[in-house]
Write an enzyme that holds these catalytic residues in place. Structure first.
Site, PDB file in Angstrom:
ATOM      1  CD  GLU A 124      -3.260  -1.178   1.601  1.00 27.15           C
ATOM      2  OE1 GLU A 124      -3.754  -0.062   1.803  1.00 27.15           O
ATOM      3  OE2 GLU A 124      -3.839  -2.249   1.860  1.00 27.15           O
TER       4      GLU A 124
HETATM    5  N1  CAA Z   1      -6.279  11.444  -3.696  1.00 28.21           N
HETATM    6  C1  CAA Z   1      -6.821  11.800  -4.865  1.00 28.21           C
HETATM    7  N2  CAA Z   1      -6.120  12.007  -5.986  1.00 28.21           N
HETATM    8  C2  CAA Z   1      -4.788  11.829  -5.933  1.00 28.21           C
HETATM    9  C3  CAA Z   1      -4.130  11.451  -4.721  1.00 28.21           C
HETATM   10  C4  CAA Z   1      -4.942  11.258  -3.575  1.00 28.21           C
HETATM   11  N3  CAA Z   1      -4.418  10.884  -2.408  1.00 28.21           N
HETATM   12  N4  CAA Z   1      -2.817  11.343  -4.968  1.00 28.21           N
HETATM   13  C5  CAA Z   1      -2.624  11.649  -6.258  1.00 28.21           C
HETATM   14  N5  CAA Z   1      -3.822  11.926  -6.821  1.00 28.21           N
HETATM   15  C6  CAA Z   1      -4.072  12.345  -8.206  1.00 28.21           C
HETATM   16  C7  CAA Z   1      -3.289  13.611  -8.529  1.00 28.21           C
HETATM   17  O1  CAA Z   1      -4.010  14.765  -8.133  1.00 28.21           O
HETATM   18  C8  CAA Z   1      -3.161  13.496 -10.038  1.00 28.21           C
HETATM   19  O2  CAA Z   1      -4.367  13.884 -10.637  1.00 28.21           O
HETATM   20  P1  CAA Z   1      -4.400  14.883 -11.917  1.00 28.21           P
HETATM   21  O3  CAA Z   1      -3.420  14.333 -12.915  1.00 28.21           O
HETATM   22  O4  CAA Z   1      -5.805  14.849 -12.336  1.00 28.21           O
HETATM   23  O5  CAA Z   1      -3.936  16.208 -11.380  1.00 28.21           O
HETATM   24  C9  CAA Z   1      -3.024  12.008 -10.255  1.00 28.21           C
HETATM   25  O6  CAA Z   1      -3.554  11.360  -9.094  1.00 28.21           O
HETATM   26  C10 CAA Z   1      -1.610  11.573 -10.475  1.00 28.21           C
HETATM   27  O7  CAA Z   1      -0.874  11.994  -9.358  1.00 28.21           O
HETATM   28  P2  CAA Z   1       0.684  12.215  -9.409  1.00 28.21           P
HETATM   29  O8  CAA Z   1       1.040  13.128 -10.516  1.00 28.21           O
HETATM   30  O9  CAA Z   1       1.101  12.576  -8.026  1.00 28.21           O
HETATM   31  O10 CAA Z   1       1.167  10.741  -9.844  1.00 28.21           O
HETATM   32  P3  CAA Z   1       2.553  10.007  -9.687  1.00 28.21           P
HETATM   33  O11 CAA Z   1       2.753   9.145 -10.858  1.00 28.21           O
HETATM   34  O12 CAA Z   1       3.634  10.972  -9.325  1.00 28.21           O
HETATM   35  O13 CAA Z   1       2.274   8.972  -8.469  1.00 28.21           O
HETATM   36  C11 CAA Z   1       2.082   8.232  -6.245  1.00 28.21           C
HETATM   37  C12 CAA Z   1       1.791   9.328  -7.246  1.00 28.21           C
HETATM   38  C13 CAA Z   1       1.600   8.789  -4.911  1.00 28.21           C
HETATM   39  C14 CAA Z   1       3.539   7.906  -6.151  1.00 28.21           C
HETATM   40  C15 CAA Z   1       1.240   6.984  -6.618  1.00 28.21           C
HETATM   41  O14 CAA Z   1       1.679   6.429  -7.829  1.00 28.21           O
HETATM   42  C16 CAA Z   1       1.277   5.914  -5.552  1.00 28.21           C
HETATM   43  O15 CAA Z   1       0.579   6.031  -4.548  1.00 28.21           O
HETATM   44  N6  CAA Z   1       2.073   4.844  -5.770  1.00 28.21           N
HETATM   45  C17 CAA Z   1       2.053   3.697  -4.851  1.00 28.21           C
HETATM   46  C18 CAA Z   1       0.977   2.739  -5.253  1.00 28.21           C
HETATM   47  C19 CAA Z   1       0.528   1.891  -4.126  1.00 28.21           C
HETATM   48  O16 CAA Z   1       0.375   2.336  -2.993  1.00 28.21           O
HETATM   49  N7  CAA Z   1       0.247   0.642  -4.423  1.00 28.21           N
HETATM   50  C20 CAA Z   1      -0.268  -0.250  -3.452  1.00 28.21           C
HETATM   51  C21 CAA Z   1      -0.893  -1.391  -4.118  1.00 28.21           C
HETATM   52  S1  CAA Z   1      -2.296  -1.979  -3.283  1.00 28.21           S
HETATM   53  C22 CAA Z   1      -1.795  -3.040  -2.077  1.00 28.21           C
HETATM   54  O17 CAA Z   1      -0.668  -3.138  -1.703  1.00 28.21           O
HETATM   55  C23 CAA Z   1      -2.947  -3.707  -1.470  1.00 28.21           C
HETATM   56  C24 CAA Z   1      -2.770  -4.998  -0.836  1.00 28.21           C
HETATM   57  O18 CAA Z   1      -3.092  -6.008  -1.416  1.00 28.21           O
HETATM   58  C25 CAA Z   1      -2.372  -5.049   0.597  1.00 28.21           C
END
Ligand code: CAA
Length: 380
Positions: free
Chosen positions: A363
């Site tokens: 996550e």
């Molecule tokens: N809420 C709403 N929108 C959001 C947000 C949030 N918390 N965070 C980012 N966004 C939106 C941004 O506003 C942006 O929107 P627009 O393009 O419309 O402006 C869009 O998402 C893209 O955001 P970024 O430009 O910040 O994207 P990025 O490529 O730089 O990535 C990141 C951001 C936070 C690194 C994201 O990729 C991330 O969270 N990566 C990790 C993924 C993750 O947590 N995976 C877990 C897998 S699930 C799991 O593990 C479950 C399990 O089985 C236990």
């Protein structure tokens, strides 16, 4: 500001504690050793109301607040982090997204059984080449009129083979990059849906982690959640709450290890006195207790903000980052306090140490949490 749990939150804590001690503790070492999913125990968690804690009672949920959820997650994770992650995924990654953004028909059909725990769900975002870089989705969903045709592979899916209902993210318009990602509800058993190999993991070995393959999987249009292109935003919103669940899991792993180490330190005699009377051990206990309390406060604060409907993206990232680092550090120290006994399965702390590691990875890794927090600081 009131640091006391309400009577209702205390009752949730007591129920989760009793359930964990009576029903999760027996067999937890065997389930870990043999990588057995706690199927019967998860069903019982459903019966007790732990699988849809925050869902509105009109959809069979418990209608509780997020602090109650954190409190229950802590108690269950103290004993069995594998059962806890199944609970966390169902509550925060599946039920929350469906309740918040699903249609009423989707809620009637899918949320109701999920919230009462008669079935559980899975969240399918990660792919072989899209983990931290979650925007790089390669799974494709092609619009075929009344349905989408989906092809691709998902990785590291918690509840992969035991779930019945899956939230699946896929590209509906690759040219739009992350703005072309959409979200769908998929039922197990549909043609073209294959459960791949089960992962043989370091920790949370009782949790059910698989890859999933979709080959010309047909998803009816009515199973899309929100508009086309809403999927990435939805995944991020869901993960805000998911990270709070994992923070609480990490908190529970840490406090479980601490309680075991504290009890052991009062029993184990060296140099003529209990090791708790040696300052070297006292300092370790002091650090553990202080850091766990700080982690708990970060979890409660993020839960409080969520329940207030305020922005809690950074707060949940802080809670997860801090609590997972505390879990790792505390469990290592708990093994150290147990000495040789800590290195064998019978004393539980080596399992908690292995379980702690995943909380720094799934996550969103600790590095991803630092990205989320620093972006929030710099936006202000
Ligand atoms: N809420 C709403 N929108 C959001 C947000 C949030 N918390 N965070 C980012 N966004 C939106 C941004 O506003 C942006 O929107 P627009 O393009 O419309 O402006 C869009 O998402 C893209 O955001 P970024 O430009 O910040 O994207 P990025 O490529 O730089 O990535 C990141 C951001 C936070 C690194 C994201 O990729 C991330 O969270 N990566 C990790 C993924 C993750 O947590 N995976 C877990 C897998 S699930 C799991 O593990 C479950 C399990 O089985 C236990």
């Amino acid at each position: 500001m009131d640091f006391e749990l309400t009577e209702e939150q205390q009752a949730v804590r007591d129920a989760a504690r009793e359930f964990s001690r009576n029903q999760l503790l027996p067999g937890v070492i065997e389930r870990d050793t043999q990588a057995i999913f706690p199927e019967e125990q998860v069903r019982e968690m459903g019966r007790l109301g732990f699988m849809g804690m925050m869902v509105d009672p009109k959809y069979n949920g418990g209608g509780m607040d997020s602090i109650s959820y954190v409190v229950a997650m802590e108690e269950i994770s103290k004993i069995d982090a594998s059962a806890a992650v199944c609970m966390s995924v169902n509550n925060s990654l599946v039920c929350w997204g469906l309740e918040k953004y699903g249609t009423d028909a989707q809620k009637q059909k899918y949320l109701k059984p999920l919230a009462m725990g008669s079935v559980h769900g899975a969240f399918c975002l990660s792919e072989p080449e899209a983990g931290s870089d979650a925007t790089s989705q390669k799974t494709i969903a092609v619009d075929k009129g009344d349905h989408y045709l989906v092809n691709g592979t998902k990785n590291w899916i918690t509840n992969g083979s035991t779930a019945s209902i899956y939230l699946v993210f896929a590209q509906t318009d690759p040219a739009k990059l992350h703005k072309g990602i959409s979200a769908f509800i998929v039922e197990k058993g549909w043609g073209g849906f294959t459960v791949g190999k089960k992962e043989d993991k370091l920790g949370i070995r009782g949790s059910d982690t698989h890859s999933l393959m979709f080959t010309d999987l047909k998803i009816p249009k009515e199973n899309r959640i929100g508009e086309e292109g809403f999927g990435f935003h939805l995944a991020m919103k869901i993960l805000d709450g998911g990270r709070l669940g994992i923070a609480a899991q990490a908190l529970g792993i840490a406090s479980g290890a601490y309680e075991l180490a504290l009890a052991y330190s009062k029993e184990r005699i060296t140099f003529g006195k209990p090791i708790s009377q040696h300052q070297a051990i006292q300092f370790k206990l002091a650090d553990m207790c202080m850091e766990i309390e700080a982690a708990r406060m970060l979890c409660y604060k993020a839960a409080f903000l969520k329940d207030q409907g305020r922005d809690y993206t950074s707060a949940s990232a802080m809670a997860k980052l801090f609590a997972s680092e505390v879990a790792m550090k505390t469990t290592i120290e708990a093994v150290q306090i147990h000495g040789g006994y800590g290195y064998v399965k019978e004393y539980h702390v080596e399992r908690l140490m292995r379980d702690a590691k995943i909380t720094q990875i799934y996550e969103g890794t600790s590095e991803i949490q630092r990205i989320v927090i620093s972006r929030s600081i710099l936006r202000q």
